[in-house]
Design a protein around this motif. Structure first.
Motif, PDB file in Angstrom:
ATOM      1  N   MET A  62       0.975  -0.937   0.023  1.00  0.00           N
ATOM      2  CA  MET A  62      -0.025  -0.120  -0.028  1.00  0.00           C
ATOM      3  C   MET A  62       0.910   1.195  -0.057  1.00  0.00           C
ATOM      4  SD  MET A  62      -3.244  -0.935   0.280  1.00  0.00           S
ATOM      5  CE  MET A  62      -4.231   0.166   0.865  1.00  0.00           C
ATOM      6  N   ILE A  63       0.302   2.264  -0.528  1.00  0.00           N
ATOM      7  CA  ILE A  63       1.072   3.552  -0.790  1.00  0.00           C
ATOM      8  C   ILE A  63       0.011   4.628   0.251  1.00  0.00           C
ATOM      9  CG2 ILE A  63       1.940   5.226  -1.940  1.00  0.00           C
ATOM     10  CD1 ILE A  63       2.732   3.216  -4.193  1.00  0.00           C
ATOM     11  N   GLU A  64       0.833   5.518   0.718  1.00  0.00           N
ATOM     12  CA  GLU A  64       0.196   6.566   1.371  1.00  0.00           C
ATOM     13  C   GLU A  64       1.141   7.843   1.088  1.00  0.00           C
ATOM     14  OE1 GLU A  64      -3.125   7.666   2.626  1.00  0.00           O
ATOM     15  OE2 GLU A  64      -2.798   5.868   3.583  1.00  0.00           O
ATOM     16  N   TYR A 103       9.010  -0.219   5.081  1.00  0.00           N
ATOM     17  CA  TYR A 103       8.694   0.841   4.623  1.00  0.00           C
ATOM     18  C   TYR A 103       9.848   1.545   3.545  1.00  0.00           C
ATOM     19  CZ  TYR A 103       4.711   1.958   7.852  1.00  0.00           C
ATOM     20  OH  TYR A 103       3.650   1.786   8.501  1.00  0.00           O
ATOM     21  N   ASP A 104       9.155   1.917   2.376  1.00  0.00           N
ATOM     22  CA  ASP A 104      10.098   2.603   1.452  1.00  0.00           C
ATOM     23  C   ASP A 104       9.261   4.030   1.235  1.00  0.00           C
ATOM     24  OD1 ASP A 104      11.815   3.219  -0.461  1.00  0.00           O
ATOM     25  OD2 ASP A 104      10.751   2.484  -2.326  1.00  0.00           O
ATOM     26  N   ARG A 109       5.984  10.314   0.056  1.00  0.00           N
ATOM     27  CA  ARG A 109       5.168   9.246  -0.212  1.00  0.00           C
ATOM     28  C   ARG A 109       5.971   7.811   0.527  1.00  0.00           C
ATOM     29  NH1 ARG A 109       6.400  11.662  -5.091  1.00  0.00           N
ATOM     30  NH2 ARG A 109       4.740  12.236  -6.383  1.00  0.00           N
ATOM     31  N   GLU A 112       5.427   3.941   1.119  1.00  0.00           N
ATOM     32  CA  GLU A 112       4.944   2.513   0.748  1.00  0.00           C
ATOM     33  C   GLU A 112       5.356   1.294   1.707  1.00  0.00           C
ATOM     34  OE1 GLU A 112       4.806  -0.479  -3.267  1.00  0.00           O
ATOM     35  OE2 GLU A 112       6.496   1.262  -3.182  1.00  0.00           O
ATOM     36  N   CYS A 113       4.172   0.716   1.822  1.00  0.00           N
ATOM     37  CA  CYS A 113       4.619  -0.581   2.720  1.00  0.00           C
ATOM     38  C   CYS A 113       4.533  -1.841   1.781  1.00  0.00           C
ATOM     39  CB  CYS A 113       3.843  -0.553   4.047  1.00  0.00           C
ATOM     40  SG  CYS A 113       3.825  -2.042   5.159  1.00  0.00           S
ATOM     41  N   VAL A 114       5.531  -2.717   1.985  1.00  0.00           N
ATOM     42  CA  VAL A 114       5.516  -3.694   1.251  1.00  0.00           C
ATOM     43  C   VAL A 114       4.563  -4.992   1.600  1.00  0.00           C
ATOM     44  CG1 VAL A 114       7.872  -3.483   0.104  1.00  0.00           C
ATOM     45  CG2 VAL A 114       7.538  -4.760   2.284  1.00  0.00           C
ATOM     46  N   VAL A 154      -0.149   1.430   5.335  1.00  0.00           N
ATOM     47  CA  VAL A 154       1.193   2.160   5.858  1.00  0.00           C
ATOM     48  C   VAL A 154       0.226   2.934   7.161  1.00  0.00           C
ATOM     49  CG1 VAL A 154       2.269   4.534   5.752  1.00  0.00           C
ATOM     50  CG2 VAL A 154       2.167   3.009   3.759  1.00  0.00           C
TER      51      VAL A 154
END
Length: 102
Positions: free
Chosen positions: A1-3, A29-30, A43, A45-47, A51
């Motif tokens: 998911m991306i926040e 988290y990226d 931005r 992103e959680c793999v 997030v």
């Protein structure tokens, strides 16, 4: 998911410090900043799942910054046409010049 977050982070140094904290505490988290964007976008992103937006916002607050979730905006051609037609600044045809010979 991306926040995606709107922030008030201004410098690359501050952005680097925040990213370092995010990656250290949440290795899944990226994250990256776009400081050239007017909203100073962060931005994340959680793999492996969603997030934790509250945690990100709290981290920035504790670091002396603000952050808010940037809501998705679906902008279609229809929206653009509607806005253009309703804008008080849209182009208007100039009136016909009066005919001095009549």
């Amino acid at each position: 998911m991306i926040e995606v977050f709107k922030t008030n982070v201004q410098t690359r140094r501050d952005a680097s410090l925040i990213l370092e904290q995010i990656h250290k505490i949440q290795p899944g988290y990226d994250a990256n900043f776009d400081l050239d964007d007017c909203d100073k976008i962060l931005r994340v992103e959680c793999v492996y799942g969603p997030v934790d937006a509250r945690w990100i916002i709290q981290l920035l607050l504790e670091s002396g910054f603000t952050a808010a979730i940037l809501e998705d905006v679906i902008y279609t051609v229809s929206n653009a046409i509607t806005e253009t037609l309703s804008s008080p600044f849209r182009y208007k045809q100039p009136p016909e010049p009066a005919n001095p010979l009549v």
